[in-house]
Design an enzyme around this catalytic site. Structure first.
Site, PDB file in Angstrom:
ATOM      1  N   GLY A  18     -22.651 -47.703 -15.674  1.00 24.47           N
ATOM      2  CA  GLY A  18     -22.211 -48.504 -16.822  1.00 24.47           C
ATOM      3  C   GLY A  18     -20.954 -47.927 -17.434  1.00 24.47           C
ATOM      4  N   ALA A  19     -20.706 -48.266 -18.718  1.00 23.51           N
ATOM      5  CA  ALA A  19     -19.447 -47.892 -19.391  1.00 23.51           C
ATOM      6  C   ALA A  19     -18.277 -48.297 -18.490  1.00 23.51           C
ATOM      7  CB  ALA A  19     -19.412 -46.408 -19.736  1.00 23.51           C
ATOM      8  N   LEU A  20     -18.313 -49.542 -18.089  1.00 21.80           N
ATOM      9  CA  LEU A  20     -17.409 -49.995 -17.033  1.00 21.80           C
ATOM     10  C   LEU A  20     -15.970 -50.109 -17.520  1.00 21.80           C
ATOM     11  CD1 LEU A  20     -19.589 -52.797 -15.377  1.00 21.80           C
ATOM     12  CD2 LEU A  20     -19.546 -50.330 -14.911  1.00 21.80           C
ATOM     13  N   HIS A  21     -15.042 -49.756 -16.621  1.00 23.96           N
ATOM     14  CA  HIS A  21     -13.610 -49.904 -16.889  1.00 23.96           C
ATOM     15  C   HIS A  21     -12.978 -50.572 -15.670  1.00 23.96           C
ATOM     16  CE1 HIS A  21     -13.351 -46.478 -14.224  1.00 23.96           C
ATOM     17  NE2 HIS A  21     -14.091 -45.762 -15.052  1.00 23.96           N
ATOM     18  N   GLY A  61     -11.528 -49.519 -13.189  1.00 29.17           N
ATOM     19  CA  GLY A  61     -11.859 -48.898 -11.899  1.00 29.17           C
ATOM     20  C   GLY A  61     -13.114 -49.523 -11.302  1.00 29.17           C
ATOM     21  N   HIS A  62     -14.154 -49.646 -12.115  1.00 23.26           N
ATOM     22  CA  HIS A  62     -15.398 -50.270 -11.624  1.00 23.26           C
ATOM     23  C   HIS A  62     -15.145 -51.726 -11.251  1.00 23.26           C
ATOM     24  CE1 HIS A  62     -17.053 -47.170 -14.518  1.00 23.26           C
ATOM     25  NE2 HIS A  62     -17.749 -46.878 -13.435  1.00 23.26           N
ATOM     26  N   LYS A  94     -12.154 -41.923  -6.860  1.00 30.69           N
ATOM     27  CA  LYS A  94     -11.946 -40.987  -7.967  1.00 30.69           C
ATOM     28  C   LYS A  94     -12.928 -39.806  -7.859  1.00 30.69           C
ATOM     29  CE  LYS A  94     -11.739 -39.662 -12.440  1.00 30.69           C
ATOM     30  NZ  LYS A  94     -13.136 -39.587 -12.772  1.00 30.69           N
ATOM     31  N   VAL A 148      -8.143 -46.314  -9.849  1.00 29.98           N
ATOM     32  CA  VAL A 148      -7.289 -47.132 -10.724  1.00 29.98           C
ATOM     33  C   VAL A 148      -6.795 -46.227 -11.855  1.00 29.98           C
ATOM     34  CG1 VAL A 148      -7.210 -49.158 -12.224  1.00 29.98           C
ATOM     35  CG2 VAL A 148      -8.575 -49.199 -10.136  1.00 29.98           C
ATOM     36  N   MET A 180      -8.624 -43.639 -14.403  1.00 31.59           N
ATOM     37  CA  MET A 180      -9.599 -44.222 -15.324  1.00 31.59           C
ATOM     38  C   MET A 180     -10.950 -43.548 -15.132  1.00 31.59           C
ATOM     39  SD  MET A 180      -8.799 -48.145 -15.843  1.00 31.59           S
ATOM     40  CE  MET A 180      -7.128 -48.679 -16.203  1.00 31.59           C
TER      41      MET A 180
END
Ligand code: PAF
Length: 286
Positions: free
Chosen positions: A34-37, A39-40, A153, A180, A188
Site C-alpha cells: 500500500g501507500a501507493l505512488h 512507482g506502484h 527499486k 520511477v 519514488m
C-alpha cells in the site's frame, strides 16, 4: 472509473481467480504494502499491458520489519490506494488481514541463501528477506498468477524473489519494473514522506552519485576508487551510509565488466533510510 473488487480472504480470492481462469484470462499480480505512488502505478500498468486481468495485493507484512523498524508507523492509505488502482483499471485488490496471512499457530518461514546473503540489505536487515520470501511465496501460491511484477527499486528483493520462484518451481514469470523517479532523480518510495523539507532537498544526491559512478565504472575507471569517492560524497552530503557497492545483476556477487552489473546504495538521512540502484552501462571491452 470502476473501483477494483476488494477481496479480503483467500477463498474470495480463489473464487475470483477461478472465474477468470474459466474465461481463459491471464492474470498479473502486483504485490504491494500500500501507500501507493507512481512507482506502484507503473507496475500495475505493466500488468495491464501484459495480462487480461490485473490484481494488486495490499498487505503491510509484519514479518519483514525488525522490531526497531517502522511497522506501526508505516503509511496506510487504503482508500487513496484504491483510487489510484482504479485509475489504471486494476480489476481486483487482495487485502487480507494479518490473521488471514498469519493465523494463530503459523509456524513456517522460508530460509534463503544466494542473493539474499549478498551482504547488502541483509547486513543491515538480517531477518527482512525471510519475511519477504515467506509472504511472497504465500501470495504467489494463493493467487497462482501468470505473471508477478516487482519494482527494480528494491533490486536485491527482486533477485531474491526470482531465485525463490525458480527454486520452488513456482509456475509464474517474475518481471521487474523500472524505478520511477521524481523530477530531481529521487527514487519514488513510500518512505519519502518521512523526509523533512531539508532532507528532501539533499536526498537526490544518492541518484547523482550513482549516475556519476556508473559512468566512471563503464568508462573503465578503477571501481574501488570510484566507490570510495562515492561513499565519501554521500557522507559529506549529510547521510550516514550503509553501503555503496558494485555487483553482478543476477547473483549480486562480485561484478565484472563482462556481465550486466549494478550499483546499489543504502544510506540514512535523519530517521529515514533510503535505498537506490542503477545499471552500469556495458563499458569498453565489455
Ligand atoms: O516491495 C514490497 O512492497 C514488499 O516487500 C512486498 C514484495 C509487497 C512483500 O511484502
Amino acid at each position: 472509473m470502476r473501483q477494483p473488487l476488494v477481496l479480503n480472504d483467500v477463498a474470495a480470492l480463489r473464487r475470483q481467480l477461478a472465474r477468470w481462469r474459466n474465461a481463459r484470462e491471464t492474470v498479473a499480480l502486483v504485490p504491494t504494502m500500500g501507500a501507493l505512488h507512481e512507482g506502484h502505478v507503473s507496475l500495475a500498468r505493466i500488468g495491464k499491458s501484459r495480462a487480461a486481468r490485473t490484481m494488486a495485493s495490499i498487505f503491510v507484512n509484519p514479518t519483514q520489519f525488525a522490531p526497531n523498524e517502522d511497522f506501526s508507523a508505516y503509511p496506510r492509505t487504503f482508500e487513496a490506494d484504491l483510487d489510484k488502482l482504479a485509475a489504471v483499471g486494476v480489476d481486483a485488490v487482495f487485502a487480507p488481514t494479518r490473521d488471514i496471512m498469519y493465523p494463530p499457530g503459523f509456524a513456517t518461514t522460508i530460509t534463503l541463501e544466494g542473493p539474499a546473503k549478498a551482504g547488502l540489505e541483509d547486513r543491515f536487515r538480517p531477518t527482512h528477506f525471510s519475511g519477504v520470501a515467506t509472504i511472497v511465496a504465500k501470495l504467489l501460491i494463493q493467487a497462482m498468477p501468470d505473471l508477478a511484477i516487482f519494482g527494480e527499486k528494491d533490486f536485491q528483493q527482486l533477485a531474491v524473489i526470482r531465485q525463490l520462484a525458480a527454486d520452488l518451481d513456482l509456475p509464474v514469470e517474475i518481471q521487474g519494473g523500472p524505478t520511477v523517479r521524481e523530477a530531481d532523480g529521487l527514487a519514488m518510495s513510500s518512505r519519502n514522506i518521512y523526509l523533512s523539507p531539508e532532507e528532501r532537498s539533499i536526498a537526490p544526491l544518492l541518484h547523482r552519485v550513482l549516475n556519476e559512478a556508473a559512468s566512471a565504472i563503464a568508462a573503465g575507471e578503477k571501481a574501488h576508487d570510484i566507490l570510495a569517492y562515492g561513499r565519501q560524497r554521500i557522507e559529506q552530503g549529510g547521510f550516514m551510509i550503509d553501503y555503496l557497492e558494485w555487483r553482478d545483476s543476477v547473483t549480486l556477487g562480485e561484478a565484472t565488466r563482462a556481465r550486466a552489473s549494478r550499483l546499489l546504495v543504502a544510506a540514512r538521512l535523519g530517521r529515514t533510510r533510503l535505498i537506490d540502484n542503477l545499471a552500469v552501462p556495458a563499458g569498453e571491452g565489455a
